[in-house]
Design a protein around this motif. Structure first.
Motif, PDB file in Angstrom:
ATOM      1  N   SER A 153      12.922  -7.333   5.320  1.00 20.38           N
ATOM      2  CA  SER A 153      11.678  -7.469   6.101  1.00 20.38           C
ATOM      3  C   SER A 153      11.053  -6.108   6.414  1.00 20.38           C
ATOM      4  O   SER A 153      10.716  -5.803   7.552  1.00 20.38           O
ATOM      5  CB  SER A 153      11.941  -8.240   7.403  1.00 20.38           C
ATOM      6  OG  SER A 153      12.385  -9.536   7.117  1.00 20.38           O
ATOM      7  N   LEU A 154      10.892  -5.309   5.381  1.00 18.26           N
ATOM      8  CA  LEU A 154      10.356  -3.960   5.552  1.00 18.26           C
ATOM      9  C   LEU A 154       8.828  -3.925   5.669  1.00 18.26           C
ATOM     10  O   LEU A 154       8.275  -2.916   6.068  1.00 18.26           O
ATOM     11  CB  LEU A 154      10.795  -3.071   4.380  1.00 18.26           C
ATOM     12  CG  LEU A 154      12.293  -2.881   4.215  1.00 18.26           C
ATOM     13  CD1 LEU A 154      12.601  -2.121   2.930  1.00 18.26           C
ATOM     14  CD2 LEU A 154      12.871  -2.163   5.419  1.00 18.26           C
ATOM     15  N   GLN A 155       8.179  -4.996   5.251  1.00 19.38           N
ATOM     16  CA  GLN A 155       6.713  -5.081   5.259  1.00 19.38           C
ATOM     17  C   GLN A 155       6.094  -3.909   4.500  1.00 19.38           C
ATOM     18  O   GLN A 155       5.227  -3.189   4.995  1.00 19.38           O
ATOM     19  CB  GLN A 155       6.177  -5.169   6.681  1.00 19.38           C
ATOM     20  CG  GLN A 155       6.679  -6.396   7.408  1.00 19.38           C
ATOM     21  CD  GLN A 155       6.202  -6.447   8.852  1.00 19.38           C
ATOM     22  OE1 GLN A 155       5.766  -5.467   9.429  1.00 19.38           O
ATOM     23  NE2 GLN A 155       6.295  -7.634   9.426  1.00 19.38           N
ATOM     24  N   LEU A 156       6.547  -3.738   3.274  1.00 17.60           N
ATOM     25  CA  LEU A 156       6.075  -2.630   2.450  1.00 17.60           C
ATOM     26  C   LEU A 156       4.608  -2.756   2.063  1.00 17.60           C
ATOM     27  O   LEU A 156       4.003  -1.774   1.627  1.00 17.60           O
ATOM     28  CB  LEU A 156       6.943  -2.496   1.200  1.00 17.60           C
ATOM     29  CG  LEU A 156       8.394  -2.089   1.438  1.00 17.60           C
ATOM     30  CD1 LEU A 156       9.165  -2.048   0.132  1.00 17.60           C
ATOM     31  CD2 LEU A 156       8.473  -0.756   2.158  1.00 17.60           C
ATOM     32  N   SER A 157       4.033  -3.933   2.218  1.00 20.46           N
ATOM     33  CA  SER A 157       2.623  -4.097   1.856  1.00 20.46           C
ATOM     34  C   SER A 157       1.728  -3.149   2.644  1.00 20.46           C
ATOM     35  O   SER A 157       0.622  -2.838   2.216  1.00 20.46           O
ATOM     36  CB  SER A 157       2.172  -5.545   2.048  1.00 20.46           C
ATOM     37  OG  SER A 157       2.268  -5.911   3.407  1.00 20.46           O
TER      38      SER A 157
ATOM     39  N   VAL B   3      11.740  -3.856  -5.728  1.00 22.66           N
ATOM     40  CA  VAL B   3      10.957  -3.544  -4.526  1.00 22.66           C
ATOM     41  C   VAL B   3      10.668  -4.824  -3.749  1.00 22.66           C
ATOM     42  O   VAL B   3      10.841  -4.880  -2.528  1.00 22.66           O
ATOM     43  CB  VAL B   3       9.641  -2.818  -4.897  1.00 22.66           C
ATOM     44  CG1 VAL B   3       8.700  -2.726  -3.704  1.00 22.66           C
ATOM     45  CG2 VAL B   3       9.944  -1.431  -5.452  1.00 22.66           C
TER      46      VAL B   3
ATOM     47  N   LEU C 260       3.851  -3.468  -5.164  1.00 27.36           N
ATOM     48  CA  LEU C 260       3.985  -4.252  -3.932  1.00 27.36           C
ATOM     49  C   LEU C 260       3.362  -5.630  -4.119  1.00 27.36           C
ATOM     50  O   LEU C 260       2.266  -5.741  -4.668  1.00 27.36           O
ATOM     51  CB  LEU C 260       3.288  -3.517  -2.780  1.00 27.36           C
ATOM     52  CG  LEU C 260       3.722  -2.065  -2.566  1.00 27.36           C
ATOM     53  CD1 LEU C 260       2.826  -1.386  -1.542  1.00 27.36           C
ATOM     54  CD2 LEU C 260       5.184  -2.002  -2.136  1.00 27.36           C
TER      55      LEU C 260
ATOM     56  N   ASP D 132      12.252  -5.626  -0.102  1.00 29.54           N
ATOM     57  CA  ASP D 132      11.267  -5.839   0.960  1.00 29.54           C
ATOM     58  C   ASP D 132      11.473  -7.199   1.622  1.00 29.54           C
ATOM     59  O   ASP D 132      11.453  -7.314   2.848  1.00 29.54           O
ATOM     60  CB  ASP D 132       9.855  -5.729   0.389  1.00 29.54           C
ATOM     61  CG  ASP D 132       8.776  -5.809   1.451  1.00 29.54           C
ATOM     62  OD1 ASP D 132       9.019  -5.384   2.601  1.00 29.54           O
ATOM     63  OD2 ASP D 132       7.674  -6.291   1.129  1.00 29.54           O
ATOM     64  N   SER D 133      11.685  -8.220   0.820  1.00 30.15           N
ATOM     65  CA  SER D 133      11.888  -9.575   1.356  1.00 30.15           C
ATOM     66  C   SER D 133      13.185  -9.684   2.148  1.00 30.15           C
ATOM     67  O   SER D 133      13.215 -10.267   3.233  1.00 30.15           O
ATOM     68  CB  SER D 133      11.912 -10.594   0.219  1.00 30.15           C
ATOM     69  OG  SER D 133      10.677 -10.613  -0.447  1.00 30.15           O
TER      70      SER D 133
END
Length: 189
Positions: free
Chosen positions: A30-34, A22, A55, A26-27
């Motif tokens: 650049s999905l900004q899953l946070s 994950v 996350l 994400d990194s």
């Protein structure tokens, strides 16, 4: 015999691997899953109750949580694979709900709540179990890693002390609810 002992750690390794997948996806994308973390008292933050442990904000965040998960989760898994799975399934949502209800208005992410859940379980299991091995493990965990309790104290920094405290309490609660009933004791008159 050796294979069955190694099998105890497979769920832990899958859990840590999933967190890394994950994080890396994400990194890279650049999905900004946070944004799918826990946002207390906000309907948009409800999904975070089950996703927050997966996350992480940066490389040092996931690396530190991974080491701690492998240590504490490894101790739990070494004793029982089933207990590890049940404890994990208990701590993530219970601590997540507590953070959603009581947490500061910020997005809470990271596996440290789960780490503190394992820690809380290991520390209190000896009290409820009262078997030599459980008590010994509790004492060793307290002596070696007891300073972790400072992480549950309120602070204004970016660290989710609420997640730490909720995880610790959820782990301790699991130690209580999973306690095996003992036979009736005879009374001496």
């Amino acid at each position: 015999m050796r294979n069955s002992w190694i099998q105890r750690f497979i769920p832990l390794l899958w859990l840590v691997a999933l967190m890394w997948v994950v994080f890396l996806v994400d990194s890279a994308a650049s999905l900004q899953l946070s944004r799918f973390g826990i946002l207390p008292r906000n309907s948009e933050g409800l999904l975070g109750i089950v996703t927050w442990s997966f996350l992480h904000g940066n490389l040092s965040h996931i690396a530190n949580n991974s080491v701690s998960l492998l240590i504490f989760g490894g101790i739990v898994a070494a004793r029982s694979r089933d207990t590890f799975i049940k404890l994990t399934a208990y701590v993530i949502p219970i601590s997540g709900v507590c953070v959603w209800v009581f947490g500061r208005p910020a997005v809470h992410i990271g596996a440290s709540g789960l780490v503190f859940g394992y820690f809380g379980y290991l520390v209190t299991r000896g009290f409820y179990d009262r078997q030599f091995l459980s008590v010994t493990i509790s004492i060793v965990v307290i002596l070696v890693w007891g300073s972790l309790v400072w992480g549950v104290l309120p602070s204004d920094g970016p660290v989710s002390w609420e997640g730490h405290l909720a995880g610790l309490l959820a782990g301790a609660a699991f130690a209580r609810v999973s306690k095996k009933p003992r036979g009736k004791r005879r009374r001496a008159y």
